[in-house]
Design a protein around this motif. Sequence first.
Motif, mmCIF file in Angstrom:
data_model
loop_
_atom_site.group_PDB
_atom_site.id
_atom_site.type_symbol
_atom_site.label_atom_id
_atom_site.label_comp_id
_atom_site.label_asym_id
_atom_site.label_seq_id
_atom_site.Cartn_x
_atom_site.Cartn_y
_atom_site.Cartn_z
ATOM 1 N N ARG A 1 90.625 35.176 20.891
ATOM 2 C CA ARG A 1 91.609 35.140 19.795
ATOM 3 C C ARG A 1 91.898 36.551 19.281
ATOM 4 N N ASP B 1 83.447 42.642 8.938
ATOM 5 C CA ASP B 1 83.681 41.639 9.980
ATOM 6 C C ASP B 1 84.746 42.049 10.983
ATOM 7 N N ALA B 2 85.782 42.729 10.504
ATOM 8 C CA ALA B 2 86.928 43.002 11.378
ATOM 9 C C ALA B 2 86.859 44.394 12.013
ATOM 10 N N ASP C 1 77.429 42.577 20.542
ATOM 11 C CA ASP C 1 77.173 43.588 19.510
ATOM 12 C C ASP C 1 75.724 43.540 19.020
ATOM 13 N N PHE D 1 87.033 47.012 7.511
ATOM 14 C CA PHE D 1 85.618 47.247 7.813
ATOM 15 C C PHE D 1 84.889 45.911 7.902
ATOM 16 N N LEU E 1 87.326 31.136 21.424
ATOM 17 C CA LEU E 1 87.752 31.930 20.257
ATOM 18 C C LEU E 1 87.527 33.424 20.464
ATOM 19 N N GLY F 1 85.451 26.818 20.020
ATOM 20 C CA GLY F 1 84.173 27.365 20.482
ATOM 21 C C GLY F 1 84.311 28.716 21.160
ATOM 22 N N ARG F 2 83.767 28.823 22.377
ATOM 23 C CA ARG F 2 83.675 30.112 23.062
ATOM 24 C C ARG F 2 85.041 30.764 23.317
ATOM 25 N N THR G 1 74.358 42.361 16.533
ATOM 26 C CA THR G 1 73.875 41.117 15.922
ATOM 27 C C THR G 1 73.764 39.999 16.950
ATOM 28 N N GLY G 2 74.139 40.306 18.215
ATOM 29 C CA GLY G 2 74.040 39.288 19.256
ATOM 30 C C GLY G 2 75.311 38.495 19.471
ATOM 31 N N SER G 3 76.410 38.885 18.812
ATOM 32 C CA SER G 3 77.668 38.153 18.965
ATOM 33 C C SER G 3 78.516 38.762 20.079
ATOM 34 N N PRO G 4 79.143 37.906 20.910
ATOM 35 C CA PRO G 4 80.092 38.441 21.893
ATOM 36 C C PRO G 4 81.357 38.931 21.184
ATOM 37 N N VAL G 5 81.814 40.124 21.536
ATOM 38 C CA VAL G 5 82.980 40.711 20.851
ATOM 39 C C VAL G 5 83.886 41.409 21.862
ATOM 40 N N GLU H 1 81.922 53.604 11.948
ATOM 41 C CA GLU H 1 80.724 54.459 11.954
ATOM 42 C C GLU H 1 81.031 55.775 12.638
#
Lengths: 444, 191
Positions: free
Chosen positions: A191, A385-386, A234, A383, A188, A185-186, A236-240, A406
């Motif tokens: 990772r 996903d990664a 980011d 590019f 990750l 879960g979180r 899209t709302g994902s933690p990165v 970008e």
Amino acid sequence: MAEIKDCKEQPPIQKRYEIRDPIHGFVVLNEWEREIIDHPAFQRLRRIRQLGLTEMVYPGATHTRFEHSLGVMHVATRMFDEVVEKREDFLKTELGYQEADLKRDRVLVRLAALLHDIGHAPLSHAAESLMPCNGAGKKYLHTDYSAAVVNHVMRDVIENHPMNRQYAITARDVADFLTGATRLGRSLLWRGLVSSQLDADRADYLLRDSHHIGVAYGKYDLDRLLVTMAVAIDATGSPVLAVEEGGEHAAEGLIIARYMMFTQVYFQHTRRAYDCHSEQALKTLLSRGARSTQGRAAFPPPTARKNVEAYLEWDDWRVMGMIHAGEAGEHGEIIRERKHHRCVYATPEIPSTSDLEFVEELIARVEDKVSFVDRAEESWYKFGDADIPVLLSPGRRDERVRTLSERSAVVRGLKAVNKIRIYVPPAAQERVSAVVQKLRRVRG
Amino acid sequence: MSVEAGIPWNRYGLIAELACRLDGESPQFGKTALQKMVYLLQEALGIDCGYHFQLYSYGPFDARILQDLDLVEYVGGVEIHQSESPGGGYEIRPGPQANMLREKAKGFLQDEKVKKALDRLVREWGPLMARDLELRSTVLYVARDMKESGDQVTREGLLDLVRNLKPKFSHEEIKTAIQELSEKGFLEVES
């Protein structure tokens, strides 16, 4: 290993240990980590060279996965600490982390970084083609072996140390972190510190390999990169995990360093020949050792403790001993005498359709002379996903994330290498080279 | 190591084929959508394309697809443009050499099973945005991961794990995706 006084972060009874490291100065360990390092499975990494037989070309390349693993733990921890120190409020308010979560994830990151190569095969990556397939026909990777070693062999030393009472970290947690299993879960999120384009693995090996080999290609500004690491959400709302705007050129530096190391060192034509010879020598040894899976020479699959223990018996010392004893066939002799096969044709790094057709036609003409076809493939920037997130205006109201691709024309311009080389025995070199010349003339 | 050239024309041809089939069909066939379409073709429709996926920020991902895409672009099989849409990203369109690459891979692309799978891939998922493809491919990836780990794949358990991994998707969105995938036979979940 030098024992030093306790620091304020640890309970008073805990000792810390320092190991001197040529890249990072000192790598600091606690008692729990020292017990893990003292485990025979980890000590085996002293007998796995980081770069296989690269020393046939670069004599300094004799360093091992042992020192690299310590280095990765050190760098991953520095990355984690920088992110948490700088973005603690964000982690707590935006991502719902509690103090205890952060402490536990820090330990998990350290253990996963330390053990990320625990399942590495002998002679480095050359042996990976000899890993068997799973039930679904997919080849096991060295990460699967690392996870299996953690699960089957290191469970006790991970789970039952008194220091683990407050974290309750299981061997499965560490293994899942290594393979990216979704049940974490979180956690990750972290990772990326062990497996991403800006991970501690490549952050360490580029500097370490450059140092030992004696080249400058892999050098970049690690300190700048570390102080600009961040966590963000980011578009899209994902933690990165991200790098702040001020560190984007340091990130470019690492990407370019990797490109240079691959094209100048890891893909060097004689070094690649020794990868092929290593693979063939190991294949001979595995077939002699009655380890055969699905009708071909292969390591035992990482599916049971006894298989993992049998796998761990394989290290560079054993393989080199068998090569020295003349048990590794023709390719073992080639390694022993350093009489490698020769490259008679290589495509450009980015081949055209015509180059690829040339390879096919040449092989059709001289197939009986060709000993191996080597494909040196790597992309320098991943590019989609990664892609590396870049955090703009951190901490301000207009804080936002963009991707490095970008913003950086440099990384956009780095195209994947797909170089193909054809090798023949020294005795056939002249004859096949003549065929290459003739075919070139025919094809114009 | 082999004495075969081993040039992956099938993989190169597949990228050109997807660019042709999705041209005008997909709202934005970019690098993320390519990853997810190949994942769905391989894992949901059972066509082995030779890739090995891992979970990344936007779902299942294999860097070799990008590596192949670079070469396919270089030889003219596709053209990659920066998108002018507000979200940015890329658009992959057929290039002048697309048919040449499809021809090289015709043994694979014209196989009856592969053709049917490609037809279904485009019909089921071609019109979806990358975000929707990300959700569906992530649901399938997580379910497979649970199964391989020996865990029971229950509707609630799957929903919780996907929600935990992808907080940007609402409970309802994930529930709908699971429902849709199981109704269409791509996913087996226990109630």
